[in-house]
Structure formats: C-alpha cells, structure tokens
Design an enzyme around this catalytic site. Structure first.
Site, short mmCIF file in Angstrom:
data_model
loop_
_atom_site.label_atom_id
_atom_site.label_comp_id
_atom_site.label_asym_id
_atom_site.label_seq_id
_atom_site.Cartn_x
_atom_site.Cartn_y
_atom_site.Cartn_z
N GLN A 87 5.17 7.07 3.87
CA GLN A 87 4.77 7.72 5.12
C GLN A 87 5.61 8.98 5.35
O GLN A 87 6.83 8.96 5.19
CB GLN A 87 4.96 6.77 6.31
CG GLN A 87 3.90 5.68 6.41
CD GLN A 87 2.56 6.19 6.92
OE1 GLN A 87 2.36 7.38 7.14
NE2 GLN A 87 1.63 5.28 7.12
N GLU A 133 -1.64 -1.89 -5.46
CA GLU A 133 -1.50 -0.43 -5.40
C GLU A 133 -2.04 0.19 -6.68
O GLU A 133 -1.79 -0.31 -7.78
CB GLU A 133 -0.02 -0.06 -5.21
CG GLU A 133 0.31 1.41 -5.38
CD GLU A 133 -0.43 2.32 -4.42
OE1 GLU A 133 -0.88 3.39 -4.84
OE2 GLU A 133 -0.57 1.94 -3.24
N ASN A 159 -3.78 -0.42 4.38
CA ASN A 159 -3.27 0.91 4.74
C ASN A 159 -3.76 1.93 3.73
O ASN A 159 -3.00 2.44 2.91
CB ASN A 159 -1.74 0.87 4.78
CG ASN A 159 -1.14 2.17 5.28
OD1 ASN A 159 -1.81 2.96 5.93
ND2 ASN A 159 0.12 2.41 4.98
N CYS A 163 -5.25 6.72 9.29
CA CYS A 163 -4.88 8.04 9.80
C CYS A 163 -6.12 8.85 10.15
O CYS A 163 -6.00 9.95 10.71
CB CYS A 163 -4.03 8.79 8.78
SG CYS A 163 -4.86 9.08 7.21
N GLU A 220 -1.76 7.81 13.66
CA GLU A 220 -2.03 6.60 12.86
C GLU A 220 -2.50 5.53 13.83
O GLU A 220 -1.80 5.20 14.79
CB GLU A 220 -0.75 6.17 12.14
CG GLU A 220 -0.99 5.37 10.90
CD GLU A 220 -1.18 6.22 9.66
OE1 GLU A 220 -1.49 5.65 8.61
OE2 GLU A 220 -1.03 7.46 9.73
#
Length: 479
Positions: A298, A348, A398, A426, A472
């Site tokens: 972030q 990921e 996320n 976001c 966010e």
C-alpha cells in the site's frame, strides 16, 4: 452512469463548483480525465493551456497538481466530505442495481448498507512510498524531462512536468527524479517517448520506507544495442548514483530493467540490481516487511495500518478461524492478523511478492501462514473445491482496480464455509461493482453461481490518497 459520467464524479462536480466560483473560475469545472478514465492525465479546454479548476496564470506545476491531485486546493476536511459523498453514491448505485436483480437490500438513505465516515489519513502530505515518473517533452520542449503527464495522447498535447508542486509526492522522490533527469540529459542516448521512434531512457520508479531506505528502478528500452553497449550504460548509471552527482540521493537499491513493453514483470524482463541491497524494508503493525522492486505494498503505510486494524476487527476472526487472503501481495494483511487466527492462506500472482511474503513470515516468527503463487482464478477454485476443514473460513479480497476474475467470485460464492467476506477496493465504482453484484445476486445455475448469496453489511472508506478523489473502501459482506 449518466451521460458517460459516474455518479461519484457528479458528486465531486457538486463540491468543486462552489470552489471554482470562489476562485473566480466560473461554475462548471472541467474535471481531470483521471476522474473519468482512472488515468493521471488531463483533458484541456480547447484553445486553453489550463485544465480542471486551475487558476488563471497558474504555473505548470500548479496545473500538474490540479491534474494528479485535484482536491489539493481544498481544506482536508472538505476533501473527506467529497470522498464521503462519492462513496455514498457508490452504495446507492449498488442498492439500485441489486433491486433490479430482485434483491431488496436498500436501507435508509437509499444505501445498501450503513456507511461510516471516511477514516482520515494520519499523514496528509508526502505520504506516498512509491512514485512512478515518466520521461517526455517538458513545457520547454526538452524531450528529457522527468515528471508526470499533463495532456492526452489523443490530443497530442502531452507535456511532462516536474512533480515539484505535487503535495502527495515526498521530497526524496522528487530529489531522485531530478537527479535522474540530470543523468539522462548528460547521456548521449535519447529518451524513448514512442517505441517505434527509437530512444532508450524511460520511466523511473522510486520506493521509500520509514527506515530511510530508497529504491530506484530505471526502465530502459534496449532497441538495437548490444550487450557491451548495455553494460556501458549500466556502469554509467551506477557510477552516477553511487559516487557521482546522484550520490546525494543515498540510494540503498538501484535497479535497471530492459523493457520493450509499456509494463512488464520480473519474469518477462528481470530487474537487474546495479547497486546496493536487493530489498528495502518497512515496519507495519509491529512487523517487518521485505519489499521487492515490483511487489505490491500500500502506497500510504500509516494509512494502511489503520485499514488493516479495521479489517482485523471486521473479520471477527478468532483462534479457530482460517483467513483466506486473496491478492495478498507481500502478505501484509494476513501476517498482521496471523497471531489472531488459526491459519492464513495467501494467494498472489507476483512470484517475487510471494517470496517476500514467505520471508516476512519466517523473519517475524510466524509459522501458521502458507502462500501460493499464481493467478487467483487458477489457484482458488482448486483450493476450495475440495475444502473439508470445518473451522470458520473468512475471506479478504484486495485486488487491483480491475477487480477479481469471475472464477474467483464463483469459487468464493460456492464455498459454503465462507460466511464472511471483506472486499477492499480502491475503485468500487469500477469493475469491483461487477464483483459485488455477482456476490449478492440470486442463485444463477446458468452462471454456476449456486451458493447462497452474500449481503452487504457495512462500508468504511479509508483515505489512503489525500488530495486525490480516490479512497479505499472496505465493504463487509456476510451470509
């Protein structure tokens, strides 16, 4: 959408119009195209060198600030109100769209769930820990100018302006960008503005941490240069920053990437360490994190701490819970909650980030985490299809602005063990809206969405991007 403009942008117009009147700019602000397209460029008025709500006679730096940080002229509390109204419109839109699907979730105020006030950023100026600078023609026509864009490619009026006036970029990043500009202006090689026109020097990425670490990543188009010529350029760049005029930047890591594409990963074109340490390190919620050149972290570290604390509270996870961390980056969310849960499973796509996550877990003495490398749409369905663990399973998602793949939504929706889901976005008015609808719509066998639908429970915006229109949004779903 109304006339091609999203409701959040319309809300922003309502707030900016009075500001423009106070500044003597008329009542109809011309919004930066970043609000309309998600980019960081600006559409100019025809025949006018200014843009947005720029003051008459504004400098190029102020025009750039209006482009990339369009709220910077507003007091911070007014910025938060703009963002609150924007998120309110998002929830109203979601409630309306769900009603069209036959789902009655509308609450007082026409929202799909309660909306809390925007959580402010602990740091308002210079908060970014990562900045990307372009190389292009400046206002004076010099093609070796390092900064941020004003203008559009379609209109052929792009100008690269130094980031001196941009409040969210820290001074260290500006210093490195200025030194890089000095270096390429000394170089006999041209900058690469359009690939087919030749040239070599391209963008610069700067990453910093609270430890004082600074990583610089230079992107270079090799064109037809051979290995010997490339080696010379890398040696000159290293000398400039290690012992030459750029030494004042005190870089802890200097990377070089040869790229023939606009963006490419480490797997496509490896990051070559020219100088210093391979990683930089950051502290977050009492843990130490290792960060690679292209790993996601972030951009507002102190703001992220507030965000992750809230995620921990909203998850209601306890010692018997398994936490599923989708799009986990370097593992920040999962690792920060690991001591409160039974197990963390992270997924990921960036292999280097997974390596960082595993290192972070080991370094911090955390043994109840496992991290999987690969596309979430390939890894997650396989993981959940044979899920037999009876412990409570909480999912945290996320993703990037592109949202999550339909197969990821389907896997989560069809997994009975997941009763609670936290979606962090976001850009909730974008592709994430599609995800929200897929999670909450009635069962649809044709689309293989046969699991019980989720329902939105609570929304909390976090201002991780002061001076911009973005924030966010944490949206809690349950079933």
């Amino acid at each position: 959408m109304l006339g091609g403009v999203s409701l959040p942008v319309m809300a922003l117009c309502c707030v900016l119009s009075p500001l423009c009147r106070r500044l003597g700019l008329g009542t109809q602000p011309v919004l930066p195209s970043s609000l309309l397209t998600g980019s960081t460029t600006v559409k100019w008025r025809k025949g006018n060198a200014g843009e947005g709500c720029s003051l008459p006679g504004s400098s190029w730096g102020e025009r750039l600030a209006d482009a990339v940080t369009p709220l910077w002229r507003l007091p911070y509390q007014e910025q938060l109100q703009v963002k609150y109204e924007s998120q309110r419109k998002v929830l109203q839109t979601l409630a309306s769209r769900l009603q069209e699907l036959g789902v009655d979730v509308q609450k007082p105020g026409e929202l799909c769930c309660p909306l809390r006030p925007v959580v402010p950023s602990p740091i308002i100026n210079g908060y970014r820990n990562k900045s990307t600078f372009s190389v292009n023609r400046g206002p004076d026509g010099n093609p070796k100018t390092v900064g941020l864009y004003v203008g559009t490619g379609r209109a052929r009026n792009i100008v690269c302006v130094r980031a001196d006036h941009v409040k969210n970029v820290p001074s260290k990043h500006k210093q490195v960008a200025q030194c890089y500009e000095e270096f390429i202006r000394r170089s006999p090689l041209d900058s690469c503005i359009l690939f087919h026109e030749g040239g070599h020097w391209r963008e610069l990425v700067v990453r910093t941490t609270s430890h004082g670490h600074t990583m610089a990543i230079v992107t270079f188009h090799p064109q037809e240069l051979g290995q010997e010529a490339l080696a010379i350029q890398k040696a000159l760049l290293k000398e400039f920053f290690a012992s030459g005029p750029g030494a004042g930047c005190a870089l802890t890591s200097l990377y070089f990437q040869e790229s023939t594409m606009t963006r490419c990963s480490h797997e496509q074109s490896p990051f070559q360490l020219l100088y210093g340490e391979p990683h930089i390190f950051e502290d977050l919620l009492g843990l130490k994190f290792r960060i690679s050149p292209d790993a996601f972290f972030q951009v507002n570290t102190s703001g992220a701490e507030a965000l992750y604390r809230a995620v921990g509270e909203l998850s209601q996870a306890d010692g018997d819970t398994i936490l599923l961390d989708v799009c986990c980056g370097t593992g920040t969310i999962g690792l920060s909650l690991a001591r409160h849960v039974s197990k963390v499973i992270g997924i990921e796509i960036v292999e280097k980030a997974v390596q960082d996550a595993r290192w972070n877990a080991a370094f911090n003495g955390i043994s109840n985490c496992e991290f999987h490398s690969g596309k979430a749409e390939a890894v997650l369905p396989q993981l959940l299809s044979s899920w037999e663990d009876t412990r409570p399973l909480v999912a945290v998602v996320n993703p990037s602005r592109a949202g999550i793949h339909y197969r990821v939504v389907r896997a989560i929706r069809n997994c009975k063990a997941i009763r609670r889901l936290l979606y962090i976005s976001c850009k909730p008015e974008g592709e994430a809206m599609r995800n929200f609808l897929e999670l909450c719509c009635p069962p649809d066998p044709g689309k293989k969405l046969v699991g019980e639908p989720f329902a939105p429970v609570l929304a909390i915006p976090f201002d991780l991007f002061p001076h911009t229109v973005h924030c966010e949004l944490v949206l809690l779903f349950s079933r």
